[in-house]
Design an enzyme around this catalytic site. Structure first.
Site, PDB file in Angstrom:
ATOM      1  N   GLN A   1       0.842  -1.204   0.000  1.00  0.00           N
ATOM      2  CA  GLN A   1       0.000   0.000   0.000  1.00  0.00           C
ATOM      3  C   GLN A   1       0.877   1.254   0.000  1.00  0.00           C
ATOM      4  OE1 GLN A   1      -2.617  -0.286   3.414  1.00  0.00           O
ATOM      5  NE2 GLN A   1      -4.238  -1.232   2.179  1.00  0.00           N
TER       6      GLN A   1
ATOM      7  N   ASP B   1       3.589   1.221  12.293  1.00  0.00           N
ATOM      8  CA  ASP B   1       2.512   0.607  13.066  1.00  0.00           C
ATOM      9  C   ASP B   1       1.889   1.641  14.003  1.00  0.00           C
ATOM     10  OD1 ASP B   1       0.872  -0.936  14.822  1.00  0.00           O
ATOM     11  OD2 ASP B   1       2.048  -2.699  14.308  1.00  0.00           O
ATOM     12  N   ALA B   2       0.571   1.712  13.947  1.00  0.00           N
ATOM     13  CA  ALA B   2      -0.182   2.670  14.755  1.00  0.00           C
ATOM     14  C   ALA B   2       0.077   2.504  16.255  1.00  0.00           C
ATOM     15  CB  ALA B   2      -1.666   2.481  14.491  1.00  0.00           C
TER      16      ALA B   2
ATOM     17  N   GLU C   1     -11.415   4.641   8.945  1.00  0.00           N
ATOM     18  CA  GLU C   1     -11.773   3.212   8.867  1.00  0.00           C
ATOM     19  C   GLU C   1     -10.571   2.297   9.117  1.00  0.00           C
ATOM     20  OE1 GLU C   1     -14.917   2.714   5.985  1.00  0.00           O
ATOM     21  OE2 GLU C   1     -14.533   0.568   5.887  1.00  0.00           O
TER      22      GLU C   1
HETATM   23  N1  SAH Z   1      -7.719   5.045   5.574  1.00  0.00           N
HETATM   24  C1  SAH Z   1      -7.677   4.369   4.298  1.00  0.00           C
HETATM   25  C2  SAH Z   1      -7.526   2.856   4.439  1.00  0.00           C
HETATM   26  C3  SAH Z   1      -8.529   2.151   5.309  1.00  0.00           C
HETATM   27  S1  SAH Z   1      -8.255   0.376   5.326  1.00  0.00           S
HETATM   28  C4  SAH Z   1      -8.907   4.723   3.522  1.00  0.00           C
HETATM   29  O1  SAH Z   1      -9.864   5.195   4.110  1.00  0.00           O
HETATM   30  O2  SAH Z   1      -8.899   4.521   2.317  1.00  0.00           O
HETATM   31  C5  SAH Z   1      -7.404   0.180   6.883  1.00  0.00           C
HETATM   32  C6  SAH Z   1      -5.978   0.635   6.843  1.00  0.00           C
HETATM   33  O3  SAH Z   1      -5.458   0.579   8.165  1.00  0.00           O
HETATM   34  C7  SAH Z   1      -5.030  -0.177   5.976  1.00  0.00           C
HETATM   35  O4  SAH Z   1      -4.177   0.692   5.282  1.00  0.00           O
HETATM   36  C8  SAH Z   1      -4.212  -0.960   7.016  1.00  0.00           C
HETATM   37  O5  SAH Z   1      -2.915  -1.294   6.563  1.00  0.00           O
HETATM   38  C9  SAH Z   1      -4.172   0.047   8.113  1.00  0.00           C
HETATM   39  N2  SAH Z   1      -3.839  -0.516   9.430  1.00  0.00           N
HETATM   40  C10 SAH Z   1      -4.487  -1.495  10.101  1.00  0.00           C
HETATM   41  N3  SAH Z   1      -3.866  -1.770  11.259  1.00  0.00           N
HETATM   42  C11 SAH Z   1      -2.802  -0.930  11.329  1.00  0.00           C
HETATM   43  C12 SAH Z   1      -1.768  -0.710  12.280  1.00  0.00           C
HETATM   44  N4  SAH Z   1      -1.692  -1.434  13.399  1.00  0.00           N
HETATM   45  N5  SAH Z   1      -0.862   0.252  12.013  1.00  0.00           N
HETATM   46  C13 SAH Z   1      -0.906   0.988  10.887  1.00  0.00           C
HETATM   47  N6  SAH Z   1      -1.857   0.822   9.945  1.00  0.00           N
HETATM   48  C14 SAH Z   1      -2.793  -0.129  10.165  1.00  0.00           C
END
Ligand code: SAH
Length: 282
Positions: free
Chosen positions: A101, A124-125, A142
């Site tokens: 991504q 990572d969040a 989301e």
């Molecule tokens: N915000 C974007 C993508 C939503 S999908 C949009 O609205 O189009 C969810 C996203 O959260 C994905 O990119 C996934 O990789 C990310 N994500 C999920 N868990 C995560 C984490 N622990 N740290 C960072 N990103 C995370």
């Protein structure tokens, strides 16, 4: 928490999205991985435009000043961050646990002539690679429902947010009580998308406060978003099934698409837009 609830972790979520890259590349939502917003059942706006509408609602909620620096936690393919930069002129940094991504999002930034303003990186969040108070605003569009611990993710988001800065996010919540019978069905569907149990509307303000933030607004937009997205996406998917199936690993695809006769609608799970701010320091 129940025994059937699921805890997603970053690495696994990253792999999930890496494997699904082909499907999202052909995305019916454009470079967005979030639901659309429709004014009513009669509103015939297409998926991508409706997804952009939700992004615009989130942009408004950040109340950005000129020159603002924004963090996008869980940036997906970068569509929302690029739109935010285009509309407001803000500088945006996006993080995702999916390397593919991040690659794609940086490519889209370049193509849009925005690579000087918008950049994406692996992160990572739960442990953000940024200094305290280094962003004017943060959003999680989301994405928080795919993180292992909502409160910890919000605390980390609040840490990198400057005092007085705003946080906007969307999340799933338990809109109707989930019966003991329905619980495993719902948890099973959410788990296929590496999504944890829905949050509680009533508990959200306290959770934000414990994360060092203050709730500004919580709105239930289920009727305008998920309710309609499931139906409209289902129709669009049916039309594009062959094309999508060709782009994704069959095993991965088999897990995502509804089983024969399966109803994936979950009226118990609603969709929220939450806005918060980090209090000014005393
Ligand atoms: N915000 C974007 C993508 C939503 S999908 C949009 O609205 O189009 C969810 C996203 O959260 C994905 O990119 C996934 O990789 C990310 N994500 C999920 N868990 C995560 C984490 N622990 N740290 C960072 N990103 C995370």
């Amino acid at each position: 928490m129940t025994s059937s609830s699921f805890t997603p972790v970053g690495e696994q979520v990253g792999q999930f999205y890496d494997q699904l890259m082909g499907a999202f590349d052909a995305s019916l939502y454009g470079p967005n991985i979030h639901v659309g917003f429709w004014d009513s059942q009669e509103d015939s706006t297409g998926l991508e435009e409706a997804a952009n509408r939700l992004t615009d609602m989130m942009i408004e909620r950040l109340q950005l000043r000129p020159g603002a620096r924004v963090l996008d936690i869980g940036c997906g393919l970068g569509g929302p961050a690029l739109r935010l930069a285009k509309v407001t002129g803000a500088e945006v940094v996006g993080v995702s646990v999916s390397l593919k991504q991040v690659e794609k999002a940086n490519l889209l930034a370049e193509e849009a002539g925005l690579s000087g303003k918008v950049s994406f990186q692996h992160g990572d969040a739960m442990n953000l690679p940024f200094d305290d108070a280094s962003f004017d605003a943060v959003w999680m569009l989301e994405s928080v429902m795919q993180m292992p611990d909502r409160k910890a993710a919000l605390t980390e988001a609040g840490r990198v947010l400057r005092p007085g800065g705003r946080l906007a996010l969307t999340d799933n919540y338990e809109r109707e009580t989930i019966s003991a019978e329905r619980r495993p069905v719902i948890e099973g569907i959410l788990k296929r998308y590496l999504t944890q149990s829905p949050a509680s509307f009533e508990a959200y303000p306290a959770m934000l406060r414990e994360a060092g933030l203050r709730c500004a607004e919580i709105v239930d937009v289920s009727e305008n978003t998920t309710r309609q997205s499931v139906r409209r996406l289902g129709e669009a998917l049916a039309e594009n099934m062959a094309e999508l199936a060709a782009k994704v690993d069959p095993e991965v695809f088999a897990k995502l698409k509804p089983a024969d006769g399966e109803n994936m609608e979950m009226p118990e799970v609603g969709y929220l837009i939450v806005t918060a701010r980090r209090p000014e320091e005393a």
